[in-house]
Design a protein around this motif. Structure first.
Motif, PDB file in Angstrom:
ATOM      1  N   LEU A 474       4.030  -7.202 -14.549  1.00  0.00           N
ATOM      2  CA  LEU A 474       4.268  -5.995 -13.762  1.00  0.00           C
ATOM      3  C   LEU A 474       5.648  -6.093 -13.125  1.00  0.00           C
ATOM      4  O   LEU A 474       5.921  -7.001 -12.340  1.00  0.00           O
ATOM      5  CB  LEU A 474       3.187  -5.825 -12.687  1.00  0.00           C
ATOM      6  N   ASN A 475       6.491  -5.128 -13.469  1.00  0.00           N
ATOM      7  CA  ASN A 475       7.874  -5.141 -12.985  1.00  0.00           C
ATOM      8  C   ASN A 475       8.031  -4.167 -11.829  1.00  0.00           C
ATOM      9  O   ASN A 475       7.828  -2.960 -11.992  1.00  0.00           O
ATOM     10  CB  ASN A 475       8.829  -4.744 -14.109  1.00  0.00           C
ATOM     11  N   PRO A 476       8.399  -4.644 -10.641  1.00  0.00           N
ATOM     12  CA  PRO A 476       8.570  -3.737  -9.492  1.00  0.00           C
ATOM     13  C   PRO A 476       9.830  -2.894  -9.620  1.00  0.00           C
ATOM     14  O   PRO A 476      10.848  -3.348 -10.147  1.00  0.00           O
ATOM     15  CB  PRO A 476       8.655  -4.690  -8.302  1.00  0.00           C
ATOM     16  N   THR A 477       9.758  -1.671  -9.132  1.00  0.00           N
ATOM     17  CA  THR A 477      10.907  -0.754  -9.178  1.00  0.00           C
ATOM     18  C   THR A 477      11.263  -0.176  -7.817  1.00  0.00           C
ATOM     19  O   THR A 477      12.376   0.299  -7.623  1.00  0.00           O
ATOM     20  CB  THR A 477      10.603   0.413 -10.131  1.00  0.00           C
ATOM     21  N   SER A 478      10.320  -0.205  -6.865  1.00  0.00           N
ATOM     22  CA  SER A 478      10.572   0.417  -5.562  1.00  0.00           C
ATOM     23  C   SER A 478       9.677  -0.239  -4.524  1.00  0.00           C
ATOM     24  O   SER A 478       8.528  -0.595  -4.825  1.00  0.00           O
ATOM     25  CB  SER A 478      10.290   1.927  -5.640  1.00  0.00           C
ATOM     26  N   ILE A 479      10.192  -0.395  -3.295  1.00  0.00           N
ATOM     27  CA  ILE A 479       9.424  -1.050  -2.237  1.00  0.00           C
ATOM     28  C   ILE A 479       9.627  -0.307  -0.927  1.00  0.00           C
ATOM     29  O   ILE A 479      10.744   0.145  -0.625  1.00  0.00           O
ATOM     30  CB  ILE A 479       9.828  -2.539  -2.100  1.00  0.00           C
ATOM     31  N   VAL A 480       8.549  -0.144  -0.156  1.00  0.00           N
ATOM     32  CA  VAL A 480       8.609   0.499   1.159  1.00  0.00           C
ATOM     33  C   VAL A 480       7.705  -0.266   2.115  1.00  0.00           C
ATOM     34  O   VAL A 480       6.835  -1.041   1.703  1.00  0.00           O
ATOM     35  CB  VAL A 480       8.165   1.977   1.107  1.00  0.00           C
ATOM     36  N   THR A 481       7.906  -0.036   3.402  1.00  0.00           N
ATOM     37  CA  THR A 481       7.073  -0.643   4.434  1.00  0.00           C
ATOM     38  C   THR A 481       6.207   0.416   5.109  1.00  0.00           C
ATOM     39  O   THR A 481       6.537   1.601   5.117  1.00  0.00           O
ATOM     40  CB  THR A 481       7.925  -1.338   5.505  1.00  0.00           C
ATOM     41  N   GLY A 482       5.102  -0.035   5.672  1.00  0.00           N
ATOM     42  CA  GLY A 482       4.207   0.823   6.436  1.00  0.00           C
ATOM     43  C   GLY A 482       3.086  -0.022   7.010  1.00  0.00           C
ATOM     44  O   GLY A 482       2.828  -1.130   6.523  1.00  0.00           O
ATOM     45  N   ASP A 483       2.426   0.477   8.020  1.00  0.00           N
ATOM     46  CA  ASP A 483       1.295  -0.251   8.601  1.00  0.00           C
ATOM     47  C   ASP A 483       0.019   0.354   8.042  1.00  0.00           C
ATOM     48  O   ASP A 483      -0.589   1.251   8.628  1.00  0.00           O
ATOM     49  CB  ASP A 483       1.331  -0.151  10.123  1.00  0.00           C
ATOM     50  N   PHE A 484      -0.408  -0.146   6.891  1.00  0.00           N
ATOM     51  CA  PHE A 484      -1.488   0.491   6.151  1.00  0.00           C
ATOM     52  C   PHE A 484      -2.879   0.162   6.707  1.00  0.00           C
ATOM     53  O   PHE A 484      -3.831   0.903   6.454  1.00  0.00           O
ATOM     54  CB  PHE A 484      -1.400   0.093   4.677  1.00  0.00           C
ATOM     55  N   ASN A 485      -2.993  -0.966   7.442  1.00  0.00           N
ATOM     56  CA  ASN A 485      -4.299  -1.278   8.051  1.00  0.00           C
ATOM     57  C   ASN A 485      -4.282  -1.122   9.566  1.00  0.00           C
ATOM     58  O   ASN A 485      -5.209  -1.549  10.254  1.00  0.00           O
ATOM     59  CB  ASN A 485      -4.759  -2.685   7.668  1.00  0.00           C
ATOM     60  N   ARG A 486      -3.227  -0.538  10.069  1.00  0.00           N
ATOM     61  CA  ARG A 486      -3.091  -0.163  11.483  1.00  0.00           C
ATOM     62  C   ARG A 486      -3.320  -1.342  12.431  1.00  0.00           C
ATOM     63  O   ARG A 486      -3.941  -1.210  13.479  1.00  0.00           O
ATOM     64  CB  ARG A 486      -4.029   0.996  11.825  1.00  0.00           C
ATOM     65  N   ASP A 487      -2.769  -2.501  12.058  1.00  0.00           N
ATOM     66  CA  ASP A 487      -2.897  -3.672  12.938  1.00  0.00           C
ATOM     67  C   ASP A 487      -1.599  -3.984  13.667  1.00  0.00           C
ATOM     68  O   ASP A 487      -1.484  -5.025  14.330  1.00  0.00           O
ATOM     69  CB  ASP A 487      -3.341  -4.895  12.127  1.00  0.00           C
ATOM     70  N   GLY A 488      -0.609  -3.083  13.545  1.00  0.00           N
ATOM     71  CA  GLY A 488       0.666  -3.289  14.222  1.00  0.00           C
ATOM     72  C   GLY A 488       1.601  -4.232  13.503  1.00  0.00           C
ATOM     73  O   GLY A 488       2.670  -4.560  14.034  1.00  0.00           O
ATOM     74  N   LYS A 489       1.236  -4.661  12.316  1.00  0.00           N
ATOM     75  CA  LYS A 489       2.072  -5.571  11.538  1.00  0.00           C
ATOM     76  C   LYS A 489       2.526  -4.855  10.267  1.00  0.00           C
ATOM     77  O   LYS A 489       1.705  -4.249   9.575  1.00  0.00           O
ATOM     78  CB  LYS A 489       1.290  -6.834  11.176  1.00  0.00           C
ATOM     79  N   PRO A 490       3.811  -4.913   9.960  1.00  0.00           N
ATOM     80  CA  PRO A 490       4.301  -4.180   8.787  1.00  0.00           C
ATOM     81  C   PRO A 490       3.767  -4.759   7.481  1.00  0.00           C
ATOM     82  O   PRO A 490       3.702  -5.980   7.298  1.00  0.00           O
ATOM     83  CB  PRO A 490       5.820  -4.334   8.879  1.00  0.00           C
ATOM     84  N   ASP A 491       3.371  -3.848   6.595  1.00  0.00           N
ATOM     85  CA  ASP A 491       2.881  -4.198   5.265  1.00  0.00           C
ATOM     86  C   ASP A 491       3.886  -3.689   4.228  1.00  0.00           C
ATOM     87  O   ASP A 491       4.860  -2.999   4.554  1.00  0.00           O
ATOM     88  CB  ASP A 491       1.509  -3.554   5.032  1.00  0.00           C
ATOM     89  N   LEU A 492       3.621  -3.985   2.968  1.00  0.00           N
ATOM     90  CA  LEU A 492       4.504  -3.567   1.878  1.00  0.00           C
ATOM     91  C   LEU A 492       3.707  -2.808   0.827  1.00  0.00           C
ATOM     92  O   LEU A 492       2.564  -3.149   0.526  1.00  0.00           O
ATOM     93  CB  LEU A 492       5.174  -4.779   1.219  1.00  0.00           C
ATOM     94  N   ALA A 493       4.360  -1.770   0.268  1.00  0.00           N
ATOM     95  CA  ALA A 493       3.844  -1.077  -0.914  1.00  0.00           C
ATOM     96  C   ALA A 493       4.928  -1.150  -1.978  1.00  0.00           C
ATOM     97  O   ALA A 493       6.090  -0.806  -1.717  1.00  0.00           O
ATOM     98  CB  ALA A 493       3.496   0.369  -0.599  1.00  0.00           C
ATOM     99  N   VAL A 494       4.557  -1.601  -3.176  1.00  0.00           N
ATOM    100  CA  VAL A 494       5.527  -1.814  -4.246  1.00  0.00           C
ATOM    101  C   VAL A 494       5.069  -1.060  -5.488  1.00  0.00           C
ATOM    102  O   VAL A 494       3.931  -1.248  -5.960  1.00  0.00           O
ATOM    103  CB  VAL A 494       5.668  -3.317  -4.577  1.00  0.00           C
ATOM    104  N   ALA A 495       5.956  -0.195  -6.034  1.00  0.00           N
ATOM    105  CA  ALA A 495       5.674   0.475  -7.304  1.00  0.00           C
ATOM    106  C   ALA A 495       5.951  -0.511  -8.429  1.00  0.00           C
ATOM    107  O   ALA A 495       7.052  -1.082  -8.513  1.00  0.00           O
ATOM    108  CB  ALA A 495       6.535   1.715  -7.453  1.00  0.00           C
TER     109      ALA A 495
END
Length: 726
Positions: A474-495
């Motif tokens: 799986l080759n990543p092409t794009s990455i963003v941050t967000g707090d997806f589990n609402r714990d106040g810690k930044p997470d990552l989403a990668v296409a």
């Protein structure tokens, strides 16, 4: 030739001349004027005839002009662009001859008339002088009614009705195609092209701080115009209600034999320009307020050489020019010998240089830059840049990595600090992953199929890197941050996908942050083929981040609604067209609900466009509305960003466009759509050239003036375009 045929010939010539010159983007109207008189014996009612010596032309040095009448008379003249009058505050008068009228500005319109001893008054005449070594003075085109940057392009739709002929309609285009030196003066070249022209026609215009001057054309069928150029097209200081004489010429060679006696006819021409005021104009390209309305009255009188019969033709042309756009509508009504013709031309689309952006400054990064992320990496309150570099393919991408350029708050940046990452770094995101108050970096590496975490030290440097593996192949092409589990810690989403050209469904990988710079192993969610971009927004307004993924080979946007626990529901795909490359989330219609803008490249129909999908607030979206950027094979949109560039409080779009030409709007550039606040955008595109094919755009206030600027990774370098909005 029969008299009727001769009269029809005059009408056709009038139509051809007005069609050529009225349409030109920077020209109000370019014609023309009729005769004076001669002589004056006691009791005679013939007005005096005044001439200027030397005549109008382009000169290399200051000229001293003499105005002289053919009989004793008082001469009245003005040189400020306003028509002279008896007793006028702008008018100078004296007995004929008046000598040593100094012309030193690079453009001077000299208007004059004389009143004879018996009170006979001649019509106002004019001569336009261009001094190549002079400097014009004036307010300049402050509203940019005459955009003259090379590459500007206007598309229009022309409709024509003519006595005895069926209605006609056709497209027309006008382009500022470059410049031309004419007797030491640099003119811009305005090129007309439409199906009714045998050949493209170039017109030559001089624009300076005083106004616009017509210097000629290359039209082989126009035998008249080049006999009396230069002449004034517009004055920038003109106010509503003002007027001036463009030309008043008698005895010109018509260039044709209309009556069959083997002699060319002569023609008298007169044209007066009147500034009517400001109006709002609606055309297919949109609604344009504060458009200046210009009306030109034209008279053409041909004298047949065989019997001295005079054939008169008249035209009234009204043109509207919008600030920052130029001509948006032109209506010309012509009549001659009982025949009439009306031609209307309306703007359908335009591509205009983005004057609100300063010319790009190129910055050196690493090998083949392909994306930009913005953050404050040394905690000085000034924005810096992190640039991913894919590396040289011939070296196996061994020189891939990320470059950090520290900003000084004025729009300038220091030298790049090149840092190692994985192979073929392709995208970066900024976040405080270890919660120490310092900006860190997460870099997606296409070649090594992993994510590199670079912890920031707060001084512009970074600590030891950590590589986070993704699923095999799986080759990543794009990455963003967000707090997806609402714990106040930044997470990552990668296409992630299976390469650029594999249509097998890809995934979005979710890496939940632990708050110490480490992340939980990725969880994958299926999306469309070859995902290229991922963005975060709350699409169903439940307070939980959701995801939008652009699937290049899937032709769709995948919407994944978040649960608030770090998990996501199954993707819902929304078709947007061939090869969507980039998606951005913003509220384009001001309803408080996130919308989407998607850069799309429809190869089959050569249609590179940005699609707008208005959010419904339920996680679903309205059907996409496309806004065309280019319609030529090879044009490709790589990235889109939402930003208010013109300072009107409404979001606009900035698009990284790989072009096909070496200059102008079809070259490599950043294209801009100005928003109207309803979710729609002006079809008039602004463009800013960059050096190299832009792969991504990012937004930030790099100069510290409170206005957003643009940074574009162009594969060759990083282009910084500072905002020049007042």
């Amino acid at each position: 030739m029969k008299p009727t045929e001769a009269k029809n010939g005059v009408r056709r010539h009038l139509q051809a001349m007005t069609a050529l010159d009225c349409i030109s983007a920077l020209v109000f109207l370019v014609f023309l004027t009729s005769c004076g008189g001669g002589g004056g014996s006691p009791g005679d009612t013939t007005p005096p005839a005044t001439t200027a010596s030397p005549a109008a032309g382009i000169y290399g040095s200051t000229q001293l002009i003499t105005l002289a009448s053919n009989e004793p008379a008082t001469i009245y003249y003005s040189a400020d662009g306003n028509m002279p009058s008896i007793g006028g505050s702008n008018t100078i008068s004296g007995p004929s001859p008046i000598r040593d009228i100094r012309v030193s500005s690079d453009t001077t319109l000299l208007q004059f008339f004389a009143v004879g001893s018996f009170g006979n008054r001649e019509p106002v005449k004019s001569e336009t002088y261009v001094v190549s070594t002079g400097a014009a003075t004036g307010p300049g085109d402050t509203q940019n009614y005459f955009p003259s940057d090379s590459g500007n392009l206007w598309g229009t739709w022309v409709t024509n009705t003519r006595t005895g002929s069926p209605p006609d309609a056709y497209p027309n285009s006008m382009t500022i195609s470059g410049t031309k030196e004419i007797n030491g003066v640099t003119a811009v070249v305005s090129r007309q092209s439409n199906p009714r022209h045998i050949m493209d026609v170039d017109e030559y215009l001089l624009k300076n701080s005083q106004g616009v001057t017509y210097l000629g054309n290359n039209d082989q069928f126009d035998a008249i115009t080049n006999q009396f150029v230069p002449y004034q097209v517009a004055f920038f200081q003109s106010q509503p209600g003002s007027s001036f004489v463009q030309a008043n010429k008698a005895g010109l060679d018509y260039g044709s034999d209309l009556d069959g006696d083997a002699k060319n006819e002569t023609v008298d021409l007169k044209s007066i320009v009147n500034v009517k005021g400001l109006e709002t104009v609606t055309v297919p390209a949109g609604i344009f307020p504060n458009s200046v309305r210009i009306e030109t009255d034209l008279t053409l009188t041909v004298t047949l050489s065989s019997n001295k019969e005079k054939i008169a033709a008249t035209a009234i042309q009204t043109q509207w020019l919008a600030p920052g756009i130029g001509p948006v509508k032109t209506v010309t009504a012509m009549s001659a010998n009982g025949l009439s013709e009306t031609e209307s031309e309306e703007l359908t689309a335009a591509i205009i240089a983005a004057t609100f952006l300063r010319p790009a400054t190129s910055l050196t990064a690493g090998s083949m830059p392909n994306s930009v992320a913005v953050g404050d990496f040394n905690n000085d309150g000034k924005l810096d840049m992190a640039v991913t570099n894919q590396g040289d393919p011939s070296k196996g991408f061994a020189d891939s990595g990320v470059s950090v350029l520290l900003g000084d708050g004025t729009g300038s940046f220091g030298s790049a600090n090149n840092l190692s990452a994985g192979t073929f770094a392709i995208s970066a995101a900024v976040g405080d992953f270890n919660l120490d108050g310092k900006a860190d970096l997460a870099v997606a590496n296409f070649g090594s199929a992993d994510v590199t975490i670079l912890p920031g030290n707060g001084d512009g440097t970074f600590g030891a890197v950590t590589n986070l593996p993704l699923a095999a192949n799986l080759n990543p092409t794009s990455i963003v941050t967000g707090d997806f589990n609402r714990d106040g810690k930044p997470d990552l989403a990668v296409a992630v996908g299976y390469g650029f050209s594999n249509a097998t469904p890809g995934h979005v990988s979710i890496l939940l942050g632990n708050g110490d710079g480490t992340f939980v192993a990725a969880t994958n969610y299926t999306v469309g083929g070859a995902p290229k971009s991922v963005a975060v927004g709350d699409f169903n307004r439940d307070g939980t981040p959701d995801l939008a993924v652009a699937n290049s080979l899937g032709g769709s946007i995948s919407i994944l609604l978040g649960s608030g626990t770090g998990t996501f529901g199954a993707a819902t795909d929304v078709a947007v067209g061939d090869r969507p490359e980039s998606v951005v989330v913003a509220d384009f219609n001001g309803d408080g609900t996130p919308d989407l803008a998607v850069a799309v490249n429809s190869f089959l129909i050569n249609n590179a466009n940005v699609c707008i999908l208005l959010g419904r607030g339920t996680g679903s979206f309205a059907a996409p509305t496309p806004f065309v950027v280019d319609q030529v094979l090879g044009a490709y949109l790589h990235s889109v960003a939402a930003v208010d560039l013109d300072g009107d409080g409404i979001l606009d779009l900035s698009v990284a466009k790989e072009g096909t030409g070496s200059g102008g709007p079809r070259s490599n550039n950043v294209s801009v759509f100005l928003g109207n606040g309803t979710g729609s955008f002006s079809p008039v595109i602004r463009f800013a050239p960059v050096d190299g094919a832009p792969a991504s755009v990012a937004v930030g206030d790099f100069s510290g003036d409170g206005k957003p600027d643009i940074a574009a990774a162009t594969v060759a370098n990083v282009a910084v375009l500072l905002n020049a909005t007042p």
